[in-house]
Design an enzyme around this catalytic site. Sequence first.
Site, PDB file in Angstrom:
ATOM      1  N   GLU A  71       0.839  -1.184   0.000  1.00  0.00           N
ATOM      2  CA  GLU A  71       0.000   0.000   0.000  1.00  0.00           C
ATOM      3  C   GLU A  71       0.886   1.250   0.000  1.00  0.00           C
ATOM      4  OE1 GLU A  71      -3.839   1.546   2.572  1.00  0.00           O
ATOM      5  OE2 GLU A  71      -2.193   0.603   3.650  1.00  0.00           O
ATOM      6  N   LYS A 146     -10.269   0.322  -2.187  1.00  0.00           N
ATOM      7  CA  LYS A 146     -10.401  -0.066  -0.779  1.00  0.00           C
ATOM      8  C   LYS A 146     -11.782   0.289  -0.227  1.00  0.00           C
ATOM      9  CE  LYS A 146      -7.704   0.502   3.516  1.00  0.00           C
ATOM     10  NZ  LYS A 146      -6.592   1.302   4.100  1.00  0.00           N
ATOM     11  N   CYS A 188      -4.803  -3.666   3.226  1.00  0.00           N
ATOM     12  CA  CYS A 188      -4.496  -3.301   4.604  1.00  0.00           C
ATOM     13  C   CYS A 188      -5.660  -3.499   5.583  1.00  0.00           C
ATOM     14  CB  CYS A 188      -3.954  -1.871   4.643  1.00  0.00           C
ATOM     15  SG  CYS A 188      -3.103  -1.439   6.192  1.00  0.00           S
TER      16      CYS A 188
END
EC number: 3.5.1.128
Length: 312
Positions: A71, A146, A188
């Site tokens: 990321e 995301k 993440c």
Amino acid sequence: MTFEARIGLAEENGFSLRPRAMAIFSSSWELPLVAVCQVTSTPDKQQNFKTCAELVREAARLGACLAFLPEAFDFVARDPAETLRLSEPLDGNLLGGYTQLARECGLWLSLGGFHERGQDWEQTQKIYNCHVLLDNKGSVVATYRKTHLCDVEIPGQGPMRESNSTIPGPSLESPVSTPAGKIGLAICYDMRFPELSLALAQAGAEILTYPSAFGSVTGPAHWEVLLRARAIETQCYVVAAAQCGRHHEKRASYGHSMVVDPWGTVVARCSEGPGLCLARIDLSYLRQLRQQLPVFQHRRPDLYGSLGHPRS
């Protein structure tokens, strides 16, 4: 520095360690090799690209078919205003450099969290945290934005307000076939939501990838535990490329990039600092494990509903 130390290989050079009863006796050299890159991004986009490109070229030289970047591989800014200023669209110069790099090296790239100016940039003045998958010809084969944004306050780690500059993605991306197996894309903070990983596994994923920039407090407490849990419950390989070290005066990341096999064993791990680790993906082992421990056949949607559908 030794070869092993330089590329951060661990546990039998990154090849899966398994319970003896579940061993597969195929030659490990026939299995696809993946590389997991660990970097310390800064606000300097040119230097970040140079660092990532060196690791990708090393991965190609070592025979990897796919390299994973963490990321914020493009940059880690000091504040939301700088994040927005440095962001680019998918057809900008930075992604153009990576498409050329993929073609040059002849391997697939998982670009784990690109600060993307989407088509709604003019209206929203906010970006997406976009996981981009490139094939070995440099073509974009998948993008995942995301869905779970990290808005948290952890004592000792400082507040994180990702939503100050970022819009949550609207949907999951179907798993994508690659030379290493079918990959499910996440980023993440998504790893804290097992519903996402189970949905990807039920859609056919064999490898889950969590490119990350974990903090220095949550990292030691949760990083490995969460990654191993996601691997065990989905019976997938989990690949987690991570940011490491101090990015600037306001932020540092935990590192400890790793690959976990479907049994929950950490089969490759980066050492401290920037570098890479390697692991071979054994899909015959994955299939054997799923046959011997058929948890997905034993699920009870009559009791707790099916993923993606409300309980009746």
